[in-house]
Scaffold this motif. Structure first.
Motif, PDB file in Angstrom:
ATOM      1  N   ARG A   1       0.478  -0.517  -0.443  1.00 50.54           N
ATOM      2  CA  ARG A   1       0.151   0.128  -0.066  1.00 50.54           C
ATOM      3  C   ARG A   1       0.507   1.201   0.213  1.00 50.54           C
ATOM      4  O   ARG A   1       0.818   2.125  -0.778  1.00 50.54           O
ATOM      5  CB  ARG A   1      -1.134   0.241   0.754  1.00 50.54           C
ATOM      6  CG  ARG A   1      -2.545  -0.757   1.315  1.00 50.54           C
ATOM      7  CD  ARG A   1      -3.472  -0.665   2.058  1.00 50.54           C
ATOM      8  NE  ARG A   1      -4.719  -1.764   2.256  1.00 50.54           N
ATOM      9  CZ  ARG A   1      -4.521  -2.299   2.968  1.00 50.54           C
ATOM     10  NH1 ARG A   1      -3.450  -3.047   3.740  1.00 50.54           N
ATOM     11  NH2 ARG A   1      -5.195  -2.699   2.551  1.00 50.54           N
ATOM     12  N   GLU A   2       2.040   1.723   0.663  1.00 49.94           N
ATOM     13  CA  GLU A   2       2.339   2.696   0.923  1.00 49.94           C
ATOM     14  C   GLU A   2       3.507   3.048  -0.319  1.00 49.94           C
ATOM     15  O   GLU A   2       3.788   3.427  -1.029  1.00 49.94           O
ATOM     16  CB  GLU A   2       4.248   2.264   1.676  1.00 49.94           C
ATOM     17  CG  GLU A   2       5.068   3.305   1.978  1.00 49.94           C
ATOM     18  CD  GLU A   2       5.996   3.618   3.164  1.00 49.94           C
ATOM     19  OE1 GLU A   2       7.338   3.910   3.104  1.00 49.94           O
ATOM     20  OE2 GLU A   2       5.663   2.113   4.463  1.00 49.94           O
ATOM     21  N   LEU A   3       3.420   1.522  -1.303  1.00 48.34           N
ATOM     22  CA  LEU A   3       4.311   1.526  -2.354  1.00 48.34           C
ATOM     23  C   LEU A   3       2.855   2.106  -3.512  1.00 48.34           C
ATOM     24  O   LEU A   3       3.687   2.937  -4.498  1.00 48.34           O
ATOM     25  CB  LEU A   3       5.340   0.566  -2.940  1.00 48.34           C
ATOM     26  CG  LEU A   3       5.893   0.040  -2.412  1.00 48.34           C
ATOM     27  CD1 LEU A   3       7.381  -1.689  -2.522  1.00 48.34           C
ATOM     28  CD2 LEU A   3       7.543   0.763  -2.543  1.00 48.34           C
ATOM     29  N   ILE A   4       2.006   1.852  -3.624  1.00 49.93           N
ATOM     30  CA  ILE A   4       1.276   2.132  -4.064  1.00 49.93           C
ATOM     31  C   ILE A   4       0.339   3.341  -4.383  1.00 49.93           C
ATOM     32  O   ILE A   4       0.471   4.607  -5.209  1.00 49.93           O
ATOM     33  CB  ILE A   4      -0.637   1.611  -4.270  1.00 49.93           C
ATOM     34  CG1 ILE A   4      -0.115   0.098  -4.429  1.00 49.93           C
ATOM     35  CG2 ILE A   4      -1.730   2.040  -4.395  1.00 49.93           C
ATOM     36  CD1 ILE A   4      -1.758  -0.846  -4.471  1.00 49.93           C
TER      37      ILE A   4
ATOM     38  N   SER B   1      -8.423  -7.931  -3.305  1.00 48.51           N
ATOM     39  CA  SER B   1      -9.397  -8.063  -2.320  1.00 48.51           C
ATOM     40  C   SER B   1      -9.049  -8.084  -1.051  1.00 48.51           C
ATOM     41  O   SER B   1      -9.248  -6.585  -0.716  1.00 48.51           O
ATOM     42  CB  SER B   1     -10.351  -9.650  -1.806  1.00 48.51           C
ATOM     43  OG  SER B   1      -9.270 -10.726  -1.222  1.00 48.51           O
ATOM     44  N   ILE B   2      -8.018  -7.962  -0.994  1.00 49.01           N
ATOM     45  CA  ILE B   2      -7.226  -7.940   0.340  1.00 49.01           C
ATOM     46  C   ILE B   2      -6.579  -5.601   0.267  1.00 49.01           C
ATOM     47  O   ILE B   2      -6.946  -4.762   1.185  1.00 49.01           O
ATOM     48  CB  ILE B   2      -6.262  -8.187   1.177  1.00 49.01           C
ATOM     49  CG1 ILE B   2      -6.570  -9.532   1.569  1.00 49.01           C
ATOM     50  CG2 ILE B   2      -5.181  -7.436   1.945  1.00 49.01           C
ATOM     51  CD1 ILE B   2      -5.765 -10.508   2.346  1.00 49.01           C
ATOM     52  N   LEU B   3      -5.983  -5.354  -0.734  1.00 49.15           N
ATOM     53  CA  LEU B   3      -5.678  -4.221  -0.804  1.00 49.15           C
ATOM     54  C   LEU B   3      -6.502  -3.558  -1.354  1.00 49.15           C
ATOM     55  O   LEU B   3      -6.647  -2.719  -1.266  1.00 49.15           O
ATOM     56  CB  LEU B   3      -4.978  -4.309  -2.146  1.00 49.15           C
ATOM     57  CG  LEU B   3      -3.036  -4.849  -1.541  1.00 49.15           C
ATOM     58  CD1 LEU B   3      -1.922  -5.056  -3.514  1.00 49.15           C
ATOM     59  CD2 LEU B   3      -2.433  -4.593  -0.604  1.00 49.15           C
ATOM     60  N   GLY B   4      -7.418  -3.549  -2.210  1.00 51.35           N
ATOM     61  CA  GLY B   4      -8.929  -3.028  -2.558  1.00 51.35           C
ATOM     62  C   GLY B   4      -8.249  -2.673  -4.033  1.00 51.35           C
ATOM     63  O   GLY B   4      -8.707  -1.340  -4.516  1.00 51.35           O
ATOM     64  N   VAL B   5      -6.995  -3.192  -4.772  1.00 51.21           N
ATOM     65  CA  VAL B   5      -6.683  -2.946  -5.816  1.00 51.21           C
ATOM     66  C   VAL B   5      -6.515  -4.135  -6.877  1.00 51.21           C
ATOM     67  O   VAL B   5      -6.012  -5.393  -6.517  1.00 51.21           O
ATOM     68  CB  VAL B   5      -5.520  -1.697  -6.163  1.00 51.21           C
ATOM     69  CG1 VAL B   5      -5.747  -0.196  -5.047  1.00 51.21           C
ATOM     70  CG2 VAL B   5      -4.725  -2.717  -5.369  1.00 51.21           C
ATOM     71  N   GLU B   6      -6.581  -4.443  -8.219  1.00 48.11           N
ATOM     72  CA  GLU B   6      -6.078  -5.090  -9.115  1.00 48.11           C
ATOM     73  C   GLU B   6      -4.896  -5.599  -8.750  1.00 48.11           C
ATOM     74  O   GLU B   6      -4.146  -4.020  -8.629  1.00 48.11           O
ATOM     75  CB  GLU B   6      -6.289  -4.607 -10.336  1.00 48.11           C
ATOM     76  CG  GLU B   6      -6.219  -5.886 -11.360  1.00 48.11           C
ATOM     77  CD  GLU B   6      -6.213  -5.629 -12.585  1.00 48.11           C
ATOM     78  OE1 GLU B   6      -6.313  -7.238 -13.183  1.00 48.11           O
ATOM     79  OE2 GLU B   6      -6.552  -4.646 -13.270  1.00 48.11           O
TER      80      GLU B   6
END
Length: 411
Positions: A52-55, A87-92
């Motif tokens: 997530r931090e990288l996203i 599904s955990i990250l909420g992004v593809e």
């Protein structure tokens, strides 16, 4: 004991915006052999912090991991892992069924900022199965083909940091590299173990007896442990070594598991360090489906947990601790009646206010059942933690240290 943890760079050392970043994670998880469904998402959730931090930093993110070993029923593709991570990250999380071939390299090149790609199981590539020196792993086909595509490498797979494989130790020698957030937290926990001057209590159980004996010797010789409290099969081995009269069924278990050869080592540790080692004074067996407690020498049958006397004895030791390291359950936690020892020990540790490090695995299930938060750290890597505590260097950490020395001047 002097600190053995090498200096490594963290994610705070770099700006990943619009950069191509390769991240070695470890989402190797229990899988149902029939349905191939992933049974535990704990590691996915832990790694989500780094990803997530990288996203959010708009990096172009490529993930690599393994699942199982060749020949094992859980040696599978990571396609399902990509879906679960999405599904955990909420992004593809895109997936490519290639490790380092033309298809994988093209997919990496096409990544936009904040996009995530998961490569196929890295152990599908045969080079990953070999453990060699980092200098040799840096020259493998895997590393040489992927290195030109990336600006940075992040090692976040503490659970695999004790393996000297290309995806762990090769890239730090060819790319600017750092520890991910999981790795950083694990390193800080290790520093905590060796940083405290006194009040370090180790509670060791489980069934990995040879590993535990090696750990104990390292901790005691180097004066890292102020007290070691024994539970589980490990405790029974030491009770036998102390010539405590154990019933024939317990002795047979020790023999069946091939542990008679470890008795001399346990006896030697008791001879040299008996004041530091505490053993159970009572236990629990199963009689007609019920838990029955008694002192160690009077019990007839398989000892399946520590008793209330031992719990109270250990609670007194725990009260005086500054740092507590718990590895392995105290009993047969698959049966509710014999989770009591493990749960009481964990509760006592939490209530003590000490900094606690749990050895992951079975302990995670116990802790999750008791509390949602505690003062300390849940390790993601049992094998790596064992390796470090037994006095051996972790190849993954050593490789990051080499990278830090190599690239520090260019930051």
């Amino acid at each position: 004991m002097s600190l053995k943890i090498p200096k490594v760079l963290t994610m705070d050392s770099f700006n990943f915006n619009n950069k191509y970043v390769l991240v070695r994670i470890d989402i190797n998880s229990p899988i149902d052999p029939e349905s191939k469904i992933i049974l535990d998402d704990a590691r996915f959730r832990e790694h989500a912090k780094t990803i997530r931090e990288l996203i959010e930093g708009e990096a172009r993110i490529t993930l690599t991991s393994h699942q199982g070993r060749p020949g094992d029923p859980d040696f599978t593709s990571l396609n399902g892992h990509a879906e679960l991570l999405s599904s955990i990250l909420g992004v593809e999380v895109k997936f490519i069924d290639d490790v380092c071939g033309p298809a994988a390299r093209e997919a990496i090149r096409k990544l936009n900022p904040s996009e995530v790609l998961l490569l196929e199981n890295v152990r599908f590539h045969s080079e990953e199965l070999l453990e060699r020196k980092p200098e040799l792993q840096a020259k493998t086909y895997l590393v040489s083909k992927l290195t030109p595509l990336f600006n940075y490498f992040i090692l976040d797979a503490f659970a695999t940091a004790h393996r000297s494989q290309p995806s762990i130790v090769g890239f730090p020698l060819t790319l600017k590299s750092c520890a991910g957030r999981i790795m950083e937290a694990e390193i800080e926990a290790l520093r905590k173990i060796y940083g405290e001057k006194e009040g370090r209590v180790f509670i060791l159980g489980g069934s990995k007896i040879r590993d535990s004996l090696k750990i104990m010797e390292n901790l005691l010789v180097n004066k890292v442990a102020d007290k070691i409290l024994l539970t589980g099969l490990l405790a029974l081995v030491f009770l036998y070594a102390k010539d405590v009269r154990l019933n024939s069924q317990v002795v047979e278990v020790i023999k069946e598991k091939g542990l008679m050869g470890e008795i001399p080592k346990a006896r030697e540790l008791l001879r040299k360090y008996s004041e530091y080692i505490k053993m159970p004074i009572d236990g629990a067996i199963e009689v007609d489906g019920r838990r029955v407690e008694g002192d160690i020498e009077s019990l007839k049958g398989r000892i399946m947990d520590i008793g209330v006397g031992t719990i109270n004895l250990y609670r007194e030791e725990i009260k005086n601790a500054n740092t507590i390291i718990i590895r392995g359950p105290a009993g047969v936690i698959e049966k509710d009646e014999f989770r009591i020892g493990s749960e009481k020990i964990v509760k006592a540790a939490i209530e003590s206010g000490a900094y606690i490090i749990f050895g992951g695995g079975h302990m995670r299930a116990i802790v999750d059942n008791i509390t949602v938060s505690f003062h300390g750290h849940m390790s993601t890597g049992g094998g790596a933690l064992l390796t470090f505590l037994s006095g051996e260097p972790l190849p993954g950490l050593e490789a990051l240290a080499i990278s830090a020395q190599k690239y520090l001047n260019s930051l």
